[in-house]
Scaffold this active site. Structure first.
Site, PDB file in Angstrom:
ATOM      1  CB  CYS A  14      -0.969  -0.003   1.181  1.00 34.72           C
ATOM      2  SG  CYS A  14      -0.236  -0.424   2.763  1.00 34.72           S
TER       3      CYS A  14
ATOM      4  NE  ARG B 139       1.889  -9.738   4.827  1.00 37.68           N
ATOM      5  CZ  ARG B 139       0.589  -9.671   4.583  1.00 37.68           C
ATOM      6  NH1 ARG B 139      -0.236 -10.534   5.161  1.00 37.68           N
ATOM      7  NH2 ARG B 139       0.107  -8.743   3.777  1.00 37.68           N
TER       8      ARG B 139
ATOM      9  CD  GLN C 295      -0.729  -9.419  -0.067  1.00 42.76           C
ATOM     10  OE1 GLN C 295      -0.183  -8.331  -0.039  1.00 42.76           O
ATOM     11  NE2 GLN C 295      -1.650  -9.766   0.808  1.00 42.76           N
TER      12      GLN C 295
ATOM     13  CG  ASP D  40      -1.829  -5.548  -2.324  1.00 39.51           C
ATOM     14  OD1 ASP D  40      -3.025  -5.377  -2.053  1.00 39.51           O
ATOM     15  OD2 ASP D  40      -0.897  -5.284  -1.541  1.00 39.51           O
TER      16      ASP D  40
ATOM     17  CG  HIS E 117      -3.689  -0.279  -2.261  1.00 37.93           C
ATOM     18  ND1 HIS E 117      -2.661  -1.101  -2.672  1.00 37.93           N
ATOM     19  CD2 HIS E 117      -3.886  -0.521  -0.947  1.00 37.93           C
ATOM     20  CE1 HIS E 117      -2.251  -1.810  -1.640  1.00 37.93           C
ATOM     21  NE2 HIS E 117      -2.974  -1.491  -0.586  1.00 37.93           N
TER      22      HIS E 117
ATOM     23  CE  LYS F  42      -9.445  -8.887   8.277  1.00 38.86           C
ATOM     24  NZ  LYS F  42      -8.249  -9.705   8.118  1.00 38.86           N
TER      25      LYS F  42
ATOM     26  CG  HIS G 140      -5.743  -1.320   2.062  1.00 42.13           C
ATOM     27  ND1 HIS G 140      -4.394  -1.060   2.222  1.00 42.13           N
ATOM     28  CD2 HIS G 140      -6.395  -0.308   2.697  1.00 42.13           C
ATOM     29  CE1 HIS G 140      -4.250   0.055   2.920  1.00 42.13           C
ATOM     30  NE2 HIS G 140      -5.442   0.523   3.225  1.00 42.13           N
TER      31      HIS G 140
END
Length: 655
Positions: free
Chosen positions: A336, A365, A383, A385, A387, A466, A512
């Protein structure tokens, strides 16, 4: 006192137990199914006295052995029974904790060696013997000093540590037979109610999950209300073992793990990397079709940015850090920050919004070694991912767009799914007003879209609530993959703005979101869901050419080139082996189409088409075979109303 007991009003004396009041309202047959009672918002032992709050707070209800709360009581009690059996057989073992878990229970022991499969057989036999004695589970509340003296005399150091950390003045302990354990309960009335159980496996676990603490020996088991349900569960476990993606990953030569590389790091082999590439290409195209812009950010960012975002204070234990020229950098656990900087790189007008930024971003992670599990729990992963930065008035449509995207993709893979709304956790940033706005936006979108959802209190991200999507696989297991998080806080911290119709600066809202989530995790789930039989469009090898003798080798090479030119991912098995052996190997490799070539097929300029399920479609021309493969690849897309493009994929030239 008059009580509502499961919809029946009964008269009960002060101090009456749950078993006594339930016995007045329920038949003897139904009472045999009751393992606990529900009152005042919690589950109680049947032997406990009914509290006064039950008079005004919904009365008393039975907890049946077959319902989730009842199964949890049975499994928790089975964990105590197992601990008693272990102490009988291995008196030197020290007990730590033994909770019920989603599909069973475990107990951790401090013992000088790991438990063996032979030990498990002996422990289970001892559990059967103890259950046959039908000893009552008895609860006592002890003052701190008395409880400490009890466990000190037993040499149970871990129980003493737990009591010290809890810091309470009194503790409840449960006893059955000769075993006493520190426990809040509740439990079944007696050990004879634990009728169907099985010890499954052993493993290691650090005390309190801390790698600096002593390694303990963990025993896993499961328990059900009756032998029939237990048998069904064991059959599911047997099927799950056959589908285990770690086993299939080796068998299909997709990926591997190596101690030399490090725990939780995946090494993708050619076929596995090809599956990933096909999946990534599909994702890029779908995102572009839906109005996303592809971006890419660096793998490491300065610590200052992580402090500004709140990750350093709220997520630091899950991150890796390094130092360059005396400046500390954080290896990104999510994407992000880079996406916000892309947005902030120029002035945005209200007409520019929504801005949807997408990245197949590699993240790291720090997961504890004890929770690493094949592809489904790794330390390095990618990911899908994105935004979305939008105006507040666009928020509901954007959330619905994300959920629709998820629905389309999960339908493509044959997954059913459930939605879950997760709210503000204790460790979080941002004002309550922003959290309320974000939570209301997610709720409104779910309700506007007609989606049923559950609520998971306190499990949101630290910056916003979320929606989690839990997909259901072929074995009815739930996996969290997709998510959509609503965030008013980080746009504030990073001073993200747009110029509104009024010419003033306004703050956008950020979503997100991921669709598949971690590609590694998703592929692990998919492999188990389809038992390694990838849909034809995703299979690394879509067709395998099998020759009967060496005489067909030259023709087989021609067919391989023609299929490759038509976009089919094809391999040829020209070995001088029996056809049955080649077919069996191709089936074990889960190849969707087998194209057999003998003298007849060579003379007629065709191939004999067989499917991996065993069906023989007979002699087909090469063009017909290509058409069958194309149609099978496109079918899931047609079924889900999505478009599919069958692109040529270069093959190595045949010898």
């Amino acid at each position: 006192m008059r009580l509502d007991v499961d919809g029946v009003e009964v008269e009960a004396e002060s101090g009456a137990t749950f078993a006594e009041v339930l016995g007045q309202a329920l038949s003897k047959k139904r009472m045999k199914q009751v393992v606990a009672a529900r009152a005042c918002g919690r589950v109680h032992d049947l032997t406990a006295s009914v509290p006064e709050c039950a008079l005004s707070d919904g009365g008393v209800a039975p907890v049946l052995e077959s319902e989730p709360d009842g199964l949890e009581v049975i499994r928790h009690s089975a964990a105590h029974l197992m601990a008693e059996a272990v102490k009988n057989l291995f008196p030197e073992a020290k007990v730590t904790i033994g909770p019920a878990i989603e599909s069973g229970f475990y107990y951790d022991f401090d013992y000088h060696r790991p438990f063996t499969p032979e030990d498990l057989e002996a422990i289970e036999a001892e559990m059967v013997r103890l259950a046959g004695r039908d000893e009552p589970f008895e609860c006592r509340v002890m003052p701190r000093e008395e409880a400490e003296r009890l466990f000190r005399e037993q040499g149970e150091d871990y129980k003493l540590e737990i009591m010290r950390d809890l810091g309470e003045e009194s503790f409840s302990v449960y006893s059955q037979g000769g075993f006493t354990d520190l426990c809040r309960g509740p439990h079944v009335p007696s050990s004879g109610r634990i009728k169907a159980f099985k010890l499954l496996s052993t493993g290691g676990a650090y005390w309190r999950g801390d790698e600096n603490n002593r390694m303990l020996s963990r025993i896993y088991g499961t328990a059900y209300a009756n032998p029939k349900d237990l048998k069904k569960h064991l059959q599911r476990l047997e099927e799950a073992a056959k589908r285990d993606h770690r086993k299939l990953g080796r068998q299909l030569d997709l990926f591997s793990f190596h101690d030399e590389i490090g725990a939780g790091m995946v090494l993708w082999h050619p076929k596995g990397a090809l599956v990933r590439t096909i999946l990534e290409d599909f994702e890029r195209k779908e995102h572009l079709k839906r109005g996303y812009k592809i971006v890419q950010g660096p793998l490491i960012l300065k610590r200052d940015l992580w402090e500004k975002s709140g990750h350093y204070d709220n997520y630091r234990e899950n991150m890796y850090f390094t130092e360059i020229e005396e400046q500390e950098y954080g290896i990104k656990p999510m994407n992000c920050l880079s996406h916000m900087l892309v947005y902030r790189s120029r002035i945005r007008s209200y007409r520019d919004l929504p801005v949807r930024l997408f990245e197949l971003g590699q993240v790291h992670r720090h997961e504890k070694s004890g929770v690493l599990h094949g592809l489904t729990r790794v330390r390095q992963f990618t990911q899908d991912d994105a935004h979305i930065l939008c105006r507040p008035d666009q928020l509901q449509d954007e959330i619905l767009g994300v959920i629709t995207f998820v629905t389309d993709v999960m339908r493509l893979f044959g997954f059913e799914f459930e939605a879950e709304l997760s709210t503000r956790p204790e460790k979080s940033i941002g004002s309550q007003e922003d959290w309320d706005r974000a939570t209301d936006a997610l709720k409104s979108a779910l309700e506007a879209g007609g989606y049923d959802y559950g609520v998971n209190e306190g499990d949101g991200a630290f910056y916003g609530p979320k929606i989690d999507i839990l997909i259901k696989d072929a074995l009815d297991r739930r996996w969290q993959c997709a998510t959509c998080q609503c965030d008013f806080t980080l746009p504030e911290r990073f001073d993200l703005t747009y110029v509104g119709e009024d010419g003033e600066r306004h703050r956008p809202v950020m979503l997100h979101r991921v669709i598949l989530g971690s590609l590694e995790r998703f592929l692990g789930v998919l492999i188990e869901h389809c038992s390694g039989k990838f849909p034809t469009w995703l299979a690394p090898v879509q067709a395998k050419i099998l020759t009967v003798t060496d005489d067909q080798a030259e023709y087989a090479a021609q067919v391989e080139r023609r299929l490759g030119a038509a976009g089919v991912r094809v391999e040829a098995d020209l070995r001088n082996e029996k056809l049955g052996y080649k077919v069996r190997e191709a089936q074990l490799e889960k190849v969707p189409f087998m194209l057999v070539i003998g003298d007849k097929e060579m003379e007629e300029g065709g191939v004999n088409v067989r499917l991996r399920g065993g069906e023989n479609l007979g002699l087909k021309s090469v063009e017909e075979a290509v058409g069958l493969i194309r149609d099978d690849a496109a079918e899931p897309f047609k079924r889900g109303g999505m478009s599919y493009s069958f692109e040529a994929c270069p093959n190595e030239p045949a010898d």
